[in-house]
Enzyme design. Structure first.
Site, PDB file in Angstrom:
ATOM      1  CD  GLN A 198      -2.608   1.144   2.683  1.00 10.38           C
ATOM      2  OE1 GLN A 198      -2.179   0.522   3.662  1.00 10.38           O
ATOM      3  NE2 GLN A 198      -3.771   1.750   2.687  1.00 10.38           N
ATOM      4  CD  GLU A 226      -5.618   0.098   5.901  1.00 13.43           C
ATOM      5  OE1 GLU A 226      -5.791   1.013   5.070  1.00 13.43           O
ATOM      6  OE2 GLU A 226      -4.557  -0.074   6.518  1.00 13.43           O
TER       7      GLU A 226
HETATM    8  C1  LIG Z   1       2.980  -0.385  11.726  1.00 13.51           C
HETATM    9  C2  LIG Z   1       2.593   0.607  10.674  1.00 13.51           C
HETATM   10  C3  LIG Z   1       2.376   0.168   9.381  1.00 13.51           C
HETATM   11  C4  LIG Z   1       2.034   1.082   8.378  1.00 13.51           C
HETATM   12  N1  LIG Z   1       1.857   0.622   7.103  1.00 13.51           N
HETATM   13  C5  LIG Z   1       1.573   1.500   6.102  1.00 13.51           C
HETATM   14  C6  LIG Z   1       1.463   1.047   4.759  1.00 13.51           C
HETATM   15  O1  LIG Z   1       1.607  -0.140   4.453  1.00 13.51           O
HETATM   16  N2  LIG Z   1       1.207   1.955   3.798  1.00 13.51           N
HETATM   17  C7  LIG Z   1       1.019   3.279   4.069  1.00 13.51           C
HETATM   18  O2  LIG Z   1       0.755   4.046   3.150  1.00 13.51           O
HETATM   19  N3  LIG Z   1       1.150   3.748   5.351  1.00 13.51           N
HETATM   20  C8  LIG Z   1       1.408   2.888   6.366  1.00 13.51           C
HETATM   21  N4  LIG Z   1       1.550   3.360   7.657  1.00 13.51           N
HETATM   22  C9  LIG Z   1       1.494   4.792   7.902  1.00 13.51           C
HETATM   23  C10 LIG Z   1       0.248   5.268   8.638  1.00 13.51           C
HETATM   24  O3  LIG Z   1      -0.877   5.259   7.800  1.00 13.51           O
HETATM   25  C11 LIG Z   1       0.567   6.676   9.158  1.00 13.51           C
HETATM   26  O4  LIG Z   1       1.602   6.548  10.117  1.00 13.51           O
HETATM   27  C12 LIG Z   1      -0.633   7.339   9.800  1.00 13.51           C
HETATM   28  O5  LIG Z   1      -1.601   7.651   8.848  1.00 13.51           O
HETATM   29  C13 LIG Z   1      -0.248   8.621  10.588  1.00 13.51           C
HETATM   30  O6  LIG Z   1       0.490   9.476   9.787  1.00 13.51           O
HETATM   31  P1  LIG Z   1       1.897  10.060  10.287  1.00 13.51           P
HETATM   32  O7  LIG Z   1       2.733   8.922  10.764  1.00 13.51           O
HETATM   33  O8  LIG Z   1       2.442  10.905   9.199  1.00 13.51           O
HETATM   34  O9  LIG Z   1       1.561  10.936  11.554  1.00 13.51           O
HETATM   35  P2  LIG Z   1       1.003  12.424  11.573  1.00 13.51           P
HETATM   36  O10 LIG Z   1      -0.082  12.559  10.575  1.00 13.51           O
HETATM   37  O11 LIG Z   1       2.169  13.367  11.435  1.00 13.51           O
HETATM   38  O12 LIG Z   1       0.393  12.529  13.015  1.00 13.51           O
HETATM   39  C14 LIG Z   1       1.182  12.771  14.176  1.00 13.51           C
HETATM   40  C15 LIG Z   1       0.244  12.893  15.378  1.00 13.51           C
HETATM   41  O13 LIG Z   1      -0.633  14.023  15.205  1.00 13.51           O
HETATM   42  C16 LIG Z   1      -1.983  13.631  15.307  1.00 13.51           C
HETATM   43  N5  LIG Z   1      -2.798  14.391  14.356  1.00 13.51           N
HETATM   44  C17 LIG Z   1      -2.520  14.644  13.064  1.00 13.51           C
HETATM   45  N6  LIG Z   1      -3.522  15.347  12.501  1.00 13.51           N
HETATM   46  C18 LIG Z   1      -4.465  15.527  13.462  1.00 13.51           C
HETATM   47  C19 LIG Z   1      -5.731  16.171  13.490  1.00 13.51           C
HETATM   48  N7  LIG Z   1      -6.241  16.771  12.401  1.00 13.51           N
HETATM   49  N8  LIG Z   1      -6.436  16.146  14.658  1.00 13.51           N
HETATM   50  C20 LIG Z   1      -5.938  15.546  15.753  1.00 13.51           C
HETATM   51  N9  LIG Z   1      -4.727  14.914  15.792  1.00 13.51           N
HETATM   52  C21 LIG Z   1      -3.996  14.909  14.651  1.00 13.51           C
HETATM   53  C22 LIG Z   1      -2.000  12.152  14.940  1.00 13.51           C
HETATM   54  O14 LIG Z   1      -3.139  11.502  15.503  1.00 13.51           O
HETATM   55  C23 LIG Z   1      -0.692  11.679  15.542  1.00 13.51           C
HETATM   56  O15 LIG Z   1      -0.855  11.418  16.910  1.00 13.51           O
HETATM   57  C24 LIG Z   1       1.884   2.459   8.689  1.00 13.51           C
HETATM   58  C25 LIG Z   1       2.082   2.905   9.998  1.00 13.51           C
HETATM   59  C26 LIG Z   1       2.444   1.996  10.980  1.00 13.51           C
HETATM   60  C27 LIG Z   1       2.653   2.499  12.377  1.00 13.51           C
END
Ligand SMILES: Cc1cc2nc3c(=O)[nH]c(=O)nc-3n(C[C@H](O)[C@H](O)[C@H](O)COP(=O)(O)OP(=O)(O)OC[C@H]3O[C@@H](n4cnc5c(N)ncnc54)[C@H](O)[C@@H]3O)c2cc1C
Length: 406
Positions: A129, A247
């Site tokens: 993905q 998902e």
């Molecule tokens: C084990 C694992 C597997 C994964 N596998 C995949 C994969 O196969 N493919 C893929 O594409 N992605 C994958 N991901 C990524 C995952 O989808 C993202 O980590 C997730 O969407 C959060 O994005 P970020 O890490 O950029 O955090 P951020 O978006 O930077 O968020 C950081 C913090 O801020 C908070 N936050 C952000 N915006 C808001 C808001 N508007 N209101 C309140 N709080 C907010 C979040 O809740 C979080 O606590 C994976 C992640 C993990 C941990």
């Protein structure tokens, strides 16, 4: 309310049990007892058996390689496989079958369904993905990976991150910006891209645990056929959200089955460690039991809606939030039951603790430690708990929208 399964589904249950009896060794203790090459070899050979037996995507129509059964039948098959301690497929099947396959059934063209679905089932195409990017996680609509049309191909440049099982995949479904001048959600397209080409580089991300289950994926002039655009050009956001519904929502039916097996193991642990007499531990175990039951009935509700033709929607956010927060609490309970001995890592280490350790896993501190740590990831992937709460607040409850950064 009647929670009994229809007679034809119970007949199917007997059929899968016969298959399991025939295919598994007499002394089979569950995939959770295996490690190393023995584990990976078993997963590969078992997946092949499921494929040959037609048990991989039982609810897909027969013309695309499925068994043409209902979602309820699919749930019963998953239930029996989990109880028998065998995997439902390989790591990439979560992406290929549960997410992309169901999305193609909803949004794909006839020729895409005929081309991709049988190949996903046979294992020839193994998907991962490609949604998240360094600057686009929760705010997914900010994806910056570009795709530009060049004749009958798309040329892709950019970077994806956290790509689970990307090192095991040979195809990626990804969100690309195809119209940089359009508002954020309106200029994205959903593409299917082969990874075995010079313009795609996969770099593993090593985690604190020393293992690497996810990756960075770089695109430098990578090519995807124009026919492999899912949905309309610039309308990929709708497809992307449809996939997220699968998902988040599909887990509703299946997760309570493995969480129940995990809870049974936790109750055994409480008894073995003499914590089962502690009133606070008993209270927390009882709460966990009630929550798994709620999840189970919520799962039946979601599956019944699928059967009645309802597609996953914002309601999937409640499922995702409920199971991931449940799992945080329950794995914390496991660590409290283990007490100081939980600080020492001993016994079999889980091969993967994605959602929970494998069925049949012994009650080792290594198992609970890893499951406890990866439970935190459950509140992040597929959209964080904060984002699920925003969806519930804004879409399901109609509360005023959060301020957005433009
Ligand atoms: C084990 C694992 C597997 C994964 N596998 C995949 C994969 O196969 N493919 C893929 O594409 N992605 C994958 N991901 C990524 C995952 O989808 C993202 O980590 C997730 O969407 C959060 O994005 P970020 O890490 O950029 O955090 P951020 O978006 O930077 O968020 C950081 C913090 O801020 C908070 N936050 C952000 N915006 C808001 C808001 N508007 N209101 C309140 N709080 C907010 C979040 O809740 C979080 O606590 C994976 C992640 C993990 C941990």
């Amino acid at each position: 309310m009647d929670f009994l399964f229809p007679p034809e589904t119970e007949a199917l249950r007997l059929e899968i049990r016969t298959f399991l009896e025939q295919e598994l060794p007499d002394d089979w203790g569950g995939i959770g007892t295996l490690q190393g090459a023995e584990y990976t070899d078993f997963v590969a050979s078992w997946r092949h058996k499921l494929y040959e037996g037609g048990w991989l995507a039982t609810s897909w129509p027969t013309e695309y390689g499925g068994a043409g059964l209902s979602e309820v039948d699919h749930l019963v098959v998953a239930e029996e496989l989990t109880k028998a301690g065998v995997p439902l497929g390989s790591p990439n099947d979560v992406f290929g079958i549960s997410m992309l396959g169901n999305t193609l059934l909803q949004f794909g063209t006839e020729s895409q369904k005929h081309h991709f679905l049988p190949r996903i089932l046979s294992g020839e195409y193994r998907f991962c993905q490609g949604y998240s990017e360094p600057n686009a996680g929760s705010d997914l609509a900010r994806v910056g990976t570009r795709a530009v049309r060049d004749g009958d191909e798309w040329i892709i440049d950019g970077q994806k991150i956290w790509t689970s099982a990307g090192h095991l995949a040979n195809w990626i479904f990804l969100l690309c910006r195809t119209d940089p001048d359009a508002p954020l959600h309106k200029g994205i397209s959903f593409l299917l891209c082969p990874m075995d080409q010079p313009g795609v580089e996969v770099r593993p991300i090593e985690m604190l645990s020393g293992t690497s289950e996810f990756n960075e994926v770089f695109f430098d002039g990578a090519r995807a056929a124009t026919d492999h655009l899912v949905g309309s050009e610039h309308d990929g956001w709708r497809v992307a959200m449809g996939l997220l519904g699968y998902e988040r929502g599909k887990a509703a039916g299946l997760l309570p089955i493995s969480f129940r097996a995990e809870l049974d193991r936790l109750v055994d642990l409480a008894k073995e460690t003499d914590k089962a007499r502690d009133p606070v531990i008993r209270d927390r175990l009882a709460r966990a039991y009630a929550e798994v039951e709620v999840m189970r009935f919520r799962g039946y509700d979601v599956v019944t809606r699928f059967v009645n033709g309802e597609l996953p929607s914002a309601g999937a956010a409640t499922t995702k939030l409920y199971w991931s927060e449940y799992h945080l609490r329950t794995t914390e309970l496991a660590m409290d039951i283990l007490g100081v001995s939980g600080l020492v890592r001993s016994g079999r280490s889980p091969m993967t603790a994605f959602q929970t350790d494998d069925p049949g896993a012994p009650n080792s501190t290594a198992s609970w430690q890893r499951t406890f740590l990866t439970a935190r990831a459950g509140t992040i992937y597929a959209g964080t708990s904060e984002i699920q709460r925003n969806i519930i607040g804004e879409i399901l409850l109609g509360l005023p929208k959060e301020p957005r950064v433009r």
